[in-house]
Scaffold this motif. Structure first.
Motif, short mmCIF file in Angstrom:
data_model
loop_
_atom_site.label_atom_id
_atom_site.label_comp_id
_atom_site.label_asym_id
_atom_site.label_seq_id
_atom_site.Cartn_x
_atom_site.Cartn_y
_atom_site.Cartn_z
N ASN A 67 0.83 -1.20 0.00
CA ASN A 67 0.00 0.00 0.00
C ASN A 67 0.87 1.26 0.00
O ASN A 67 0.56 2.27 -0.63
CB ASN A 67 -0.94 -0.01 1.20
CG ASN A 67 -2.00 -1.12 1.09
OD1 ASN A 67 -2.30 -1.54 -0.03
ND2 ASN A 67 -2.50 -1.59 2.22
N GLN A 68 2.00 1.24 0.75
CA GLN A 68 2.90 2.41 0.78
C GLN A 68 3.51 2.65 -0.61
O GLN A 68 3.58 3.78 -1.08
CB GLN A 68 4.01 2.20 1.80
CG GLN A 68 3.50 2.27 3.24
CD GLN A 68 4.62 2.10 4.23
OE1 GLN A 68 5.78 1.93 3.84
NE2 GLN A 68 4.28 2.13 5.53
N ASP A 69 3.94 1.62 -1.28
CA ASP A 69 4.50 1.78 -2.62
C ASP A 69 3.45 2.28 -3.59
O ASP A 69 3.71 3.11 -4.46
CB ASP A 69 5.06 0.43 -3.11
CG ASP A 69 6.27 0.01 -2.30
OD1 ASP A 69 6.86 0.90 -1.65
OD2 ASP A 69 6.63 -1.17 -2.33
N ALA A 70 2.25 1.82 -3.44
CA ALA A 70 1.17 2.29 -4.33
C ALA A 70 0.89 3.76 -4.09
O ALA A 70 0.61 4.52 -5.03
CB ALA A 70 -0.08 1.44 -4.09
N GLY A 71 0.98 4.22 -2.83
CA GLY A 71 0.76 5.64 -2.54
C GLY A 71 1.83 6.51 -3.15
O GLY A 71 1.56 7.58 -3.71
N VAL A 72 3.07 6.05 -3.09
CA VAL A 72 4.17 6.82 -3.70
C VAL A 72 3.99 6.89 -5.21
O VAL A 72 4.16 7.95 -5.83
CB VAL A 72 5.53 6.18 -3.33
CG1 VAL A 72 6.64 6.84 -4.12
CG2 VAL A 72 5.78 6.30 -1.84
N GLN A 73 3.61 5.79 -5.78
CA GLN A 73 3.43 5.78 -7.23
C GLN A 73 2.26 6.68 -7.65
O GLN A 73 2.33 7.38 -8.66
CB GLN A 73 3.17 4.35 -7.72
CG GLN A 73 4.38 3.43 -7.59
CD GLN A 73 4.09 2.02 -8.04
OE1 GLN A 73 2.97 1.74 -8.48
NE2 GLN A 73 5.08 1.14 -7.91
N SER A 74 1.22 6.70 -6.83
CA SER A 74 0.08 7.57 -7.18
C SER A 74 0.45 9.04 -7.08
O SER A 74 0.04 9.85 -7.91
CB SER A 74 -1.10 7.24 -6.26
OG SER A 74 -0.75 7.51 -4.91
N ARG A 75 1.26 9.39 -6.06
CA ARG A 75 1.68 10.79 -5.94
C ARG A 75 2.57 11.20 -7.11
O ARG A 75 2.48 12.30 -7.63
CB ARG A 75 2.42 10.99 -4.61
CG ARG A 75 1.50 11.01 -3.40
CD ARG A 75 2.22 11.58 -2.19
NE ARG A 75 3.37 10.78 -1.81
CZ ARG A 75 3.31 9.76 -0.97
NH1 ARG A 75 2.14 9.39 -0.43
NH2 ARG A 75 4.40 9.09 -0.66
#
Length: 199
Positions: free
Chosen positions: A34-42
């Motif tokens: 989930n943390q990696d997905a948040g970084v990618q979305s930003r």
């Protein structure tokens, strides 16, 4: 139950997957995913914002140039308006009949002043040649007045019985000259003078 053989290719592939998972840490954890997905979305959101900004900048001018480049093509400020120059008042034109009395007459010395003439190259060459001829003639006349062979202490013989021979070879000796000229008559004395005598 049989043990898996270490030489089995499927076992080697399984072992490689396990080592990769251990190297990545807890990537299999849902929280980490989930943390990696948040970084990618930003990152994606920032990229979309930058792209939108570039589109807006391009739409602001027909050429699509940026603001810093458009500054280079801006026109200069208009010139300051200056009133026209005032014309000066000049004296009125008059005739020249009042100055005719000051002109020189044909009898005056300044009516036709002498025109200075320059010496050409040919004239200069002739003048120098004539001067050299005159100097040479004066020198010959002076030497002719001093010429007195009868009373010259350096003369040891009769000048009318003396023969001068020039342009002899450097190795020419008095004996050779005397031998060559004795065929035409007796020779009293032979003297060879020169810078290159007996070289």
């Amino acid at each position: 139950m049989t043990k898996p053989s270490p030489h089995n290719p499927s076992n080697n592939l399984l072992r490689a997957r396990k080592s990769a998972a251990a190297a990545m840490g807890d990537y299999g954890n849902a929280m980490m995913r989930n943390q990696d997905a948040g970084v990618q979305s930003r990152v994606k959101a920032q990229s979309r914002a930058n792209l939108l900004q570039l589109k807006l900048i391009g739409q602001s001018h027909p050429t699509g140039l940026t603001t810093n480049l458009l500054k280079l093509f801006e026109p200069r400020a208009p010139l300051e308006h200056k009133p026209p120059l005032e014309k000066r008042k000049l004296p009125a034109y008059s005739g020249m009949s009042q100055f005719v009395s000051r002109f020189a007459e044909p009898g005056d010395p300044e009516y036709a002043p002498p025109v200075p003439t320059c010496e050409t190259r040919a004239e200069k060459k002739d003048r120098i040649r004539q001067l050299k001829l005159e100097e040479g003639a004066a020198k010959v006349a002076e030497e002719l007045q001093k010429y007195d062979p009868q009373n010259d202490p350096n003369v040891t013989g009769d000048p009318y019985k003396t023969l001068f021979v020039a342009r002899l070879g450097y190795e020419t000796s008095e004996q050779k000259v005397k031998r060559d000229f004795e065929a035409y008559g007796p020779i009293k004395r032979v003297s060879v003078h020169g810078k290159y005598q007996y070289r």
